[in-house]
Write a protein that holds these residues in place. Structure first.
Motif, PDB file in Angstrom:
ATOM      1  N   LEU A   1      38.342  49.647  35.127  1.00 51.63           N
ATOM      2  CA  LEU A   1      38.595  48.230  34.864  1.00 51.63           C
ATOM      3  C   LEU A   1      39.878  48.038  34.063  1.00 51.63           C
ATOM      4  O   LEU A   1      40.608  47.056  34.254  1.00 51.63           O
ATOM      5  N   MET A   2      40.182  48.965  33.158  1.00 51.56           N
ATOM      6  CA  MET A   2      41.431  48.885  32.391  1.00 51.56           C
ATOM      7  C   MET A   2      42.639  49.017  33.323  1.00 51.56           C
ATOM      8  O   MET A   2      43.656  48.326  33.156  1.00 51.56           O
ATOM      9  N   VAL A   3      42.527  49.910  34.304  1.00 51.69           N
ATOM     10  CA  VAL A   3      43.609  50.062  35.283  1.00 51.69           C
ATOM     11  C   VAL A   3      43.748  48.793  36.127  1.00 51.69           C
ATOM     12  O   VAL A   3      44.862  48.290  36.360  1.00 51.69           O
ATOM     13  N   VAL A   4      42.611  48.271  36.592  1.00 46.64           N
ATOM     14  CA  VAL A   4      42.623  47.042  37.397  1.00 46.64           C
ATOM     15  C   VAL A   4      43.223  45.891  36.598  1.00 46.64           C
ATOM     16  O   VAL A   4      44.017  45.091  37.119  1.00 46.64           O
ATOM     17  N   ASN A   5      42.834  45.787  35.336  1.00 43.60           N
ATOM     18  CA  ASN A   5      43.346  44.729  34.455  1.00 43.60           C
ATOM     19  C   ASN A   5      44.866  44.780  34.368  1.00 43.60           C
ATOM     20  O   ASN A   5      45.546  43.748  34.491  1.00 43.60           O
TER      21      ASN A   5
ATOM     22  N   MET B   1      33.460  34.397  41.623  1.00 44.87           N
ATOM     23  CA  MET B   1      34.480  35.421  41.884  1.00 44.87           C
ATOM     24  C   MET B   1      35.817  35.027  41.259  1.00 44.87           C
ATOM     25  O   MET B   1      36.543  35.867  40.745  1.00 44.87           O
ATOM     26  N   LYS B   2      36.150  33.725  41.336  1.00 42.91           N
ATOM     27  CA  LYS B   2      37.395  33.261  40.754  1.00 42.91           C
ATOM     28  C   LYS B   2      37.411  33.469  39.243  1.00 42.91           C
ATOM     29  O   LYS B   2      38.432  33.844  38.661  1.00 42.91           O
ATOM     30  N   LYS B   3      36.244  33.220  38.615  1.00 46.85           N
ATOM     31  CA  LYS B   3      36.160  33.401  37.176  1.00 46.85           C
ATOM     32  C   LYS B   3      36.361  34.864  36.809  1.00 46.85           C
ATOM     33  O   LYS B   3      37.014  35.189  35.814  1.00 46.85           O
ATOM     34  N   LEU B   4      35.782  35.767  37.627  1.00 51.78           N
ATOM     35  CA  LEU B   4      35.943  37.200  37.366  1.00 51.78           C
ATOM     36  C   LEU B   4      37.396  37.610  37.516  1.00 51.78           C
ATOM     37  O   LEU B   4      37.937  38.349  36.682  1.00 51.78           O
ATOM     38  N   ASN B   5      38.049  37.117  38.593  1.00 50.37           N
ATOM     39  CA  ASN B   5      39.466  37.429  38.799  1.00 50.37           C
ATOM     40  C   ASN B   5      40.321  36.873  37.663  1.00 50.37           C
ATOM     41  O   ASN B   5      41.258  37.531  37.186  1.00 50.37           O
TER      42      ASN B   5
ATOM     43  N   ILE C   1      42.986  38.560  27.285  1.00 57.02           N
ATOM     44  CA  ILE C   1      41.723  38.656  26.542  1.00 57.02           C
ATOM     45  C   ILE C   1      40.905  39.829  27.065  1.00 57.02           C
ATOM     46  O   ILE C   1      40.313  40.589  26.297  1.00 57.02           O
ATOM     47  N   ALA C   2      40.888  39.982  28.391  1.00 57.44           N
ATOM     48  CA  ALA C   2      40.174  41.120  28.984  1.00 57.44           C
ATOM     49  C   ALA C   2      40.770  42.439  28.506  1.00 57.44           C
ATOM     50  O   ALA C   2      40.036  43.415  28.257  1.00 57.44           O
ATOM     51  N   THR C   3      42.101  42.492  28.372  1.00 57.03           N
ATOM     52  CA  THR C   3      42.764  43.710  27.884  1.00 57.03           C
ATOM     53  C   THR C   3      42.239  44.097  26.505  1.00 57.03           C
ATOM     54  O   THR C   3      41.860  45.255  26.271  1.00 57.03           O
ATOM     55  N   ILE C   4      42.194  43.119  25.598  1.00 49.03           N
ATOM     56  CA  ILE C   4      41.746  43.393  24.241  1.00 49.03           C
ATOM     57  C   ILE C   4      40.267  43.798  24.221  1.00 49.03           C
ATOM     58  O   ILE C   4      39.875  44.750  23.529  1.00 49.03           O
TER      59      ILE C   4
END
Length: 817
Positions: A56-60, A1-5, A12-15
């Motif tokens: 997910l983009m909003v969460v990011n 879970m920590k890795k996902l958060n 990087i997740a944004t891109i």
């Protein structure tokens, strides 16, 4: 879970999320092409996976705000812009879940309170809390044309309490009743019924429009607040220039595009004869000033003759004859012109098959000894085939037939509509060869006799050299026009302006000027690299002044075209290209002051290339009346802002190429390193302006769509690729947030690659897809796409060669810092 958060709160997740989003949108457009709109919506646009991706983009974004403490750091511009997109997505979700979208069909005299709704489950019907009665439907055409100017419905709205409201619905004029919005969508073929689209989306519309407003506020903050990214880049630019002042160190190899006209003109005596018997230029000019009706507009004959010669001969002159001389010569000496090879033949296979001369043929060569049309057999075979099954021979044969038909109608005097009908209800003008039975007898006799007499006097003047009689007869025809112009369609100021516009060839001259001055600017900048001289500054200022004068002349040409047409000069592909060239050079001036002459020189050359493309034969420079949906003030703002964004993206594309080129030629020279850094910063600033304009222009288009036909987003291919362009440039402008991605080489490469989405939006959609925004597929577009792909292949090699050099450049910058 920590890795996902940790991942979801990373740049990087944004891109990655943005890249997947762009890929999904692009895939959807091709799925729609081959499998239909419903399949594309099911698999991509409205799929749970796509909704999850947007979520997910909003969460990011929210997690990044918390992690990097954007509120505490008062990054208000960033927060407002990104929050605006969340609001827009929320509005779109509410519209999708709760909005209603349907149609209502009513015949004249009929009443209904039922609408047909389109839902994911199928077709449903809903009863309205009021009734609609169609009193009258009208299709209004442009005078003397079948092209619709407007279509409108007179309605009676009867409420439950017995109250009756009279109203009218037409394109861009919406009927709003109890939350239901009715839009004029279409009509029955017999023009006795109307088809209205219906939309009910009060909450979704309010939220979405609020998002658009927040987006505008956010972009204003981006360019005005002290701690915004744009202001930071501006400070970095000043620091780079202050640390190391250097001369421009870049080289751009300019290849001037040239056109070679290899006209194959067989030595036929008739061509020599018509050239020797040239119409007096002054009289031809007076003939060209005569008003006529064409394509729903009143134009000078000069406009008509220019367009006819361009379509039939593929040139604006024939020998030493201008278009007015050609047209009058053709009408007065048709037997001679039937033997002149001036009809363009663009397919060598056709020339070989029918034993015609290469490039041009004569009218008589297409008629056999028995009087039959030699193209007829193959032409019928071509028309019997489906459009997708037609070969290049078939397509070019159809085009040749169109040219021959124009010549045939000219021979029969059926195209020159210079005589207004005095009592016609739609104010049609007639040509001498048309059916004149509806005219009063005296008028029909005048038309046939006066024009024949005029042509006879033209022939006599060719022999005698005395043009007084033809001049007098032109005056007589002009007086008839004024007397019978009951709709007051003749506007001599506009006619004179159009003649001036035709003869000045403003955009052609601007194209040449941009190439010459832009090329000289490149040359002198290159000289200054090795031998900096004070006199170079003076030369560069003179060249910049010259570019500015051409730039203003370019603006004058667009203004003149707008005055003639009566609408903003960017309603079709030709006008948009002309405006894109101007907007590109405007972007060059905006950033030229920040880095000597580099952005301006590149923009000037690119503007010349854009104008060169606009002058190619597949572009149609003709001024046409607007279709009903384009009669909206939103057209001016939406297209103007969107194409201006393309101009900034174009400058960024060229700056990226210039930077990679300098990296290749880097050789332990810190001057080049600092210049790359400086131009990279300017590139980032240009992209930020371009991206802001692209977002604003796209969403202004969404508002226009919502006010015209009741939906602000329909996943049309043009709309989708505009969104892809926004996402692509968002990736480029955010790549610096990744530690390993914060390099000038990667940024410049991505700024080049991203421009492919602009080309796809502007050109590719018209070729690969069909949609309400497409200008129409064009056979020549295939060649354009091929030639556009070649530079990107070369750029790939440039990117590879520049990579290793860029590493050394960055090391030297670090050492000096």
């Amino acid at each position: 879970m920590k890795k996902l958060n940790h991942f979801l709160s990373s740049y990087i997740a944004t891109i990655i999320l943005l890249a997947f989003y762009a890929f999904g949108l692009a895939a959807a457009t091709f799925i729609e092409k081959y499998h239909g709109t419903d399949v594309a919506k099911s698999l991509i646009y409205y799929s749970p996976l796509f909704f999850s991706l947007q979520f997910l983009m909003v969460v990011n974004f929210i997690m990044i705000i918390i992690k990097y403490r954007y509120f505490q750091r008062r990054r208000w511009a960033l927060i407002v812009v990104h929050f605006a997109f969340i609001v827009i997505l929320l509005g779109a979700l509410i519209t999708h879940l709760f909005g209603k979208d349907g149609m209502v069909h009513i015949r004249e005299g009929e009443t209904t309170n039922q609408i047909t709704l389109k839902t994911p489950e199928g077709i449903k019907y809903e009863t309205l809390p009021f009734t609609l009665k169609l009193v009258d439907f009208r299709l209004i055409r442009y005078p003397g044309s079948e092209s619709p100017s407007s279509y409108e419905s007179d309605l009676l709205v009867e409420y439950a309490d017995g109250k009756i409201q009279k109203t009218k619905v037409y394109m861009n004029n919406v009927l709003n009743v109890k939350g239901y919005r009715f839009f004029q969508a279409s009509f029955d073929k017999d023009e006795m019924g109307t088809l209205l689209s219906v939309n009910k989306d009060g909450l979704g519309k309010t939220i979405t429009y609020s998002g658009y407003f927040l987006l505008l506020i956010g972009f204003i903050l981006v360019f005005t607040t002290k701690n915004s990214r744009f202001r930071q880049l501006n400070l970095q630019l000043k620091e780079v220039k202050k640390t190391y002042r250097s001369t421009i160190t870049w080289l751009l190899f300019l290849v001037f595009p040239c056109t070679l006209s290899a006209q194959h003109m067989p030595p036929i005596n008739m061509m020599e004869a018509v050239q020797k018997n040239a119409i007096d230029p002054q009289h031809a000019a007076r003939f060209g000033e005569l008003p006529m009706q064409w394509n729903g507009r009143i134009v000078p004959v000069n406009t008509f003759s220019s367009e006819i010669l361009r379509k039939v001969h593929k040139e604006l002159t024939i020998g030493k004859l201008n278009s007015d001389q050609f047209l009058l010569s053709f009408l007065s000496m048709p037997q001679m012109w039937m033997q002149v090879p001036f009809i363009a033949v663009s397919n060598k296979e056709i020339s070989h098959y029918y034993q015609l001369p290469l490039d041009y043929c004569a009218y008589f060569q297409l008629i056999d000894e028995e009087g039959n049309y030699v193209l007829m057999t193959k032409l019928q075979e071509a028309y019997y085939k489906l459009p997708a099954e037609r070969s290049s021979f078939d397509k070019d044969l159809i085009k040749l037939d169109e040219r021959v038909n124009i010549v045939s109608q000219l021979l029969n005097c059926q195209l020159l509509c210079i005589f207004p009908h005095p009592t016609d209800s739609i104010h049609t003008w007639y040509a001498p060869g048309k059916d004149l039975s509806t005219f009063p007898k005296e008028d029909s006799l005048f038309i046939t006799r006066s024009f024949a007499w005029y042509l006879s006097e033209v022939n006599s003047a060719l022999k005698s050299g005395n043009w007084n009689k033809p001049n007098q007869l032109l005056q007589v025809i002009g007086e008839y026009q004024k007397r019978n112009d009951t709709a007051s369609q003749i506007n001599h100021r506009k006619l004179n302006a159009e003649i001036r516009y035709n003869r000045l060839d403003i955009f052609g001259h601007c194209q040449i000027g941009y190439f010459i001055l832009g090329g000289l600017l490149v040359v002198f900048a290159f000289i200054g690299l090795f031998k900096p001289k004070k006199w170079l500054d003076t030369v560069i200022k003179i060249l910049t002044g010259g570019i500015f004068l051409i730039f203003m002349y370019h603006l004058y040409g667009m203004g003149l075209r707008a005055y003639i047409s009566g609408y903003a000069p960017w309603s079709n592909s030709y006008e948009t290209m002309v405006y894109a060239g101007w907007a590109t050079i405007l972007a060059g001036f905006v950033f030229g002051r920040k880095s000597s002459t580099v952005p301006l020189a590149l923009a000037t050359l690119f503007g010349g290339i854009i104008l060169f493309v606009s002058e190619l034969n597949w572009m149609d420079p003709q001024i046409n009346p607007l279709v009903p949906v384009l009669k909206s003030p939103w057209l001016m703002f939406h297209v103007a802002i969107l194409v201006a964004a393309y101009g900034f993206f174009g400058v960024s594309f060229l700056l990226g190429i210039a930077n990679l080129t300098m990296m290749v030629f880097y050789d332990n020279n810190s001057l080049i390193s600092y210049r790359v850094k400086e131009l990279s910063i300017i590139n980032q600033m240009a992209l930020m302006i371009g991206l802001a304009l692209m977002c604003i222009g796209t969403f202004l288009g969404a508002i226009w769509a919502n006010e015209s036909w009741g939906r602000y987003w329909g996943w049309d291919p043009k709309e989708t690729w505009a969104l892809i362009t926004i996402v692509m440039y968002t990736i480029v402008t955010h790549i610096h947030l990744i530690k390993k991605g914060n390099s000038d080489w990667l940024f410049n490469v991505l700024s080049i690659i991203a421009f492919s989405s602009v080309l796809m939006t502007f050109f590719g959609v018209n070729y690969f897809f069909s949609g309400m925004h497409s200008y129409g597929q064009n056979d020549a577009m295939k060649g354009i796409i091929f030639y556009l792909s070649i530079p990107f292949v070369l750029i790939s090699f440039l990117a590879v060669f520049s990579y290793k050099r860029s590493r050394r450049s960055e090391q030297i910058i670090t050492f000096f810092d």
